[in-house]
Design a protein around this motif. Structure first.
Motif, PDB file in Angstrom:
ATOM      1  N   GLY A   2       0.824  -1.207   0.000  1.00 20.92           N
ATOM      2  CA  GLY A   2       0.000   0.000   0.000  1.00 20.92           C
ATOM      3  C   GLY A   2       0.851   1.246   0.000  1.00 20.92           C
TER       4      GLY A   2
ATOM      5  N   THR B  29       0.567   2.743   5.436  1.00 19.72           N
ATOM      6  CA  THR B  29      -0.618   1.871   5.410  1.00 19.72           C
ATOM      7  C   THR B  29      -0.650   0.890   6.578  1.00 19.72           C
ATOM      8  OG1 THR B  29      -0.665   1.942   3.003  1.00 19.72           O
ATOM      9  CG2 THR B  29      -1.856   0.121   4.037  1.00 19.72           C
TER      10      THR B  29
ATOM     11  N   GLU C  27       5.514  -0.702   1.305  1.00 14.74           N
ATOM     12  CA  GLU C  27       4.782   0.564   1.266  1.00 14.74           C
ATOM     13  C   GLU C  27       5.479   1.523   0.313  1.00 14.74           C
ATOM     14  OE1 GLU C  27       2.864   0.985   5.648  1.00 14.74           O
ATOM     15  OE2 GLU C  27       5.013   1.349   5.513  1.00 14.74           O
TER      16      GLU C  27
ATOM     17  N   ASP D 252       0.622   2.163  -4.682  1.00 14.48           N
ATOM     18  CA  ASP D 252      -0.691   2.801  -4.652  1.00 14.48           C
ATOM     19  C   ASP D 252      -1.092   3.389  -6.007  1.00 14.48           C
ATOM     20  OD1 ASP D 252      -2.787   3.321  -2.904  1.00 14.48           O
ATOM     21  OD2 ASP D 252      -2.278   5.443  -2.866  1.00 14.48           O
TER      22      ASP D 252
ATOM     23  N   LYS E 158       2.194  -5.187  -7.032  1.00 15.20           N
ATOM     24  CA  LYS E 158       1.983  -6.141  -5.938  1.00 15.20           C
ATOM     25  C   LYS E 158       2.491  -7.532  -6.343  1.00 15.20           C
ATOM     26  CE  LYS E 158      -2.031  -3.670  -4.211  1.00 15.20           C
ATOM     27  NZ  LYS E 158      -3.458  -3.625  -4.036  1.00 15.20           N
TER      28      LYS E 158
END
Ligand SMILES: Cc1cc2nc3c(=O)[nH]c(=O)nc-3n(C[C@H](O)[C@H](O)[C@H](O)COP(=O)(O)OP(=O)(O)OC[C@H]3O[C@@H](n4cnc5c(N)ncnc54)[C@H](O)[C@@H]3O)c2cc1C
Length: 319
Positions: free
Chosen positions: A38, A42, A62, A67, A74
């Motif tokens: 994230g 996060t 992170e 994002d 990911k």
């Protein structure tokens, strides 16, 4: 003990229920390590909950790059963890995003993937309910690192406190993974109802509800029970209720503790999305409707009378 990576799905600073279920499942395969992807900052809000549900380790990936793009970053984070940590397995949620990440991860790591599993035994054998619920399959992955996506609501999340030791992961996102960027996020207007696929109680209406206006009686019962609202395809195609609430083969798959179907005939395509529900209650005016074959409790009657009466009784008992 072997490490099992669990990709955590989260929203608004809370871990999604399916990820708590995934941590619970992962404990039967080894020691769960949560992977949080994230924007910077996060993981802070998620840490305690992840440790409470058994995350011995929490990998923090992170970055604004996570994002700002779709699923590819990911996938790269997970692929590098698979290479670097050689986990015994990877568990992801069987959500649209979870399944897309799992498929890409399987290709990237040359691993076998089992989607929509409802349980996994300690030896890695997974159970899947397939062909619209007509067949139960048990399979194992024979190549690479086993990757599983867990169908929401298949198992009960159970706390089991663990260390939750944090480890920061270097996020090095390739240019290829930045090919599709998120340009805007629109916050969906939310009701107080639980999310359909995660709800413990689902009240669904079909063509028999008769109109969009009349769906308010379905909503009324769902609200009295603290449940989510679902619909058959005939109801969504007729414009009675939005398509995102469709349950079935071409809609959402739900597996709540209680599924209440009103004015739904029980076509195979509808059953495919709800027949693993723990208790099924049916209200239909036609005693021959096939949905009664699945019912734990059935009421033959007009939903316009039965549903409001049920809502009133539930409300009265809640005091
Ligand atoms: C490729 C494909 C994919 C599909 N995917 C899905 C899917 O994901 N989800 C899905 O739901 N369907 C899906 N369908 C459609 C499916 O085949 C059925 O047409 C649909 O499920 C029927 O919806 P229904 O039960 O609401 O309507 P109907 O079959 O018309 O049944 C309405 C029921 O309401 C009852 N009823 C009527 N009035 C009342 C009343 N006043 N009180 C009580 N009962 C009443 C009737 O007795 C009847 O049993 C798919 C079809 C195809 C071909």
């Amino acid at each position: 003990m072997a490490e099992v990576l669990v990709l955590i799905e989260h929203a608004d600073g809370a871990v999604k229920k399916v990820s708590l279920e995934s941590l619970t499942l992962a404990r039967s395969l080894g020691e769960p390590s949560a992977v949080v992807c994230g924007a910077p900052g996060t993981a802070g809000a998620l840490r305690d909950q992840l440790a409470e549900y058994g995350a011995a380790k929490i990998y923090l990936a992170e970055s604004d790059d996570i994002d700002g793009y779709l699923v590819a970053p990911k996938v790269e984070v997970l692929a590098s963890l698979v290479t670097g940590k050689s986990p015994a397995a990877v568990v992801l949620p069987s959500t649209n995003e979870g399944k897309e990440i799992a498929g890409r991860l399987a290709v990237k790591t040359g691993s076998g993937l089992l989607t929509d599993v409802s349980e996994v035994a300690a030896d890695g054998t997974a159970t899947q309910v397939v062909f619209a619920g007509a067949v139960i399959v048990q399979s194992t992955v024979t190549t690479g690192t086993p990757i599983y996506t867990l169908r929401p609501n298949s198992i009960a999340p159970e706390p089991a406190a663990a260390a939750g030791e944090e480890e920061t992961v270097d996020v090095a996102v390739s240019d290829a993974a930045k090919a599709t960027a998120v340009t805007e996020r629109v916050i969906e207007t939310k009701t107080n109802r639980p999310e359909l696929t995660e709800a413990g109680i689902v009240v669904s209406g079909g063509r028999g509800v008769g109109s969009a206006e009349n769906f308010s009686i379905i909503e009324g019962l769902a609200d009295a029970l603290g449940g989510a609202v679902g619909a058959s395809r005939a109801a969504t195609d007729s414009g009675f209720y939005p398509h995102q609430f469709q349950v079935g083969q071409t809609g959402k798959t739900v597996s709540p503790q209680l599924y209440l179907a009103a004015g739904i005939s029980g076509a195979i395509q509808h059953r495919a999305g709800m027949q693993t529900s723990k208790t099924i209650v049916v209200i239909n005016k036609d005693a021959e409707a096939p949905i009664f074959e699945l019912a734990d409790f059935g009421v033959v009657g007009d939903l316009n009378k039965v549903v409001p009466a049920l809502t009133e009784e539930v409300t009265k008992r809640k005091g």
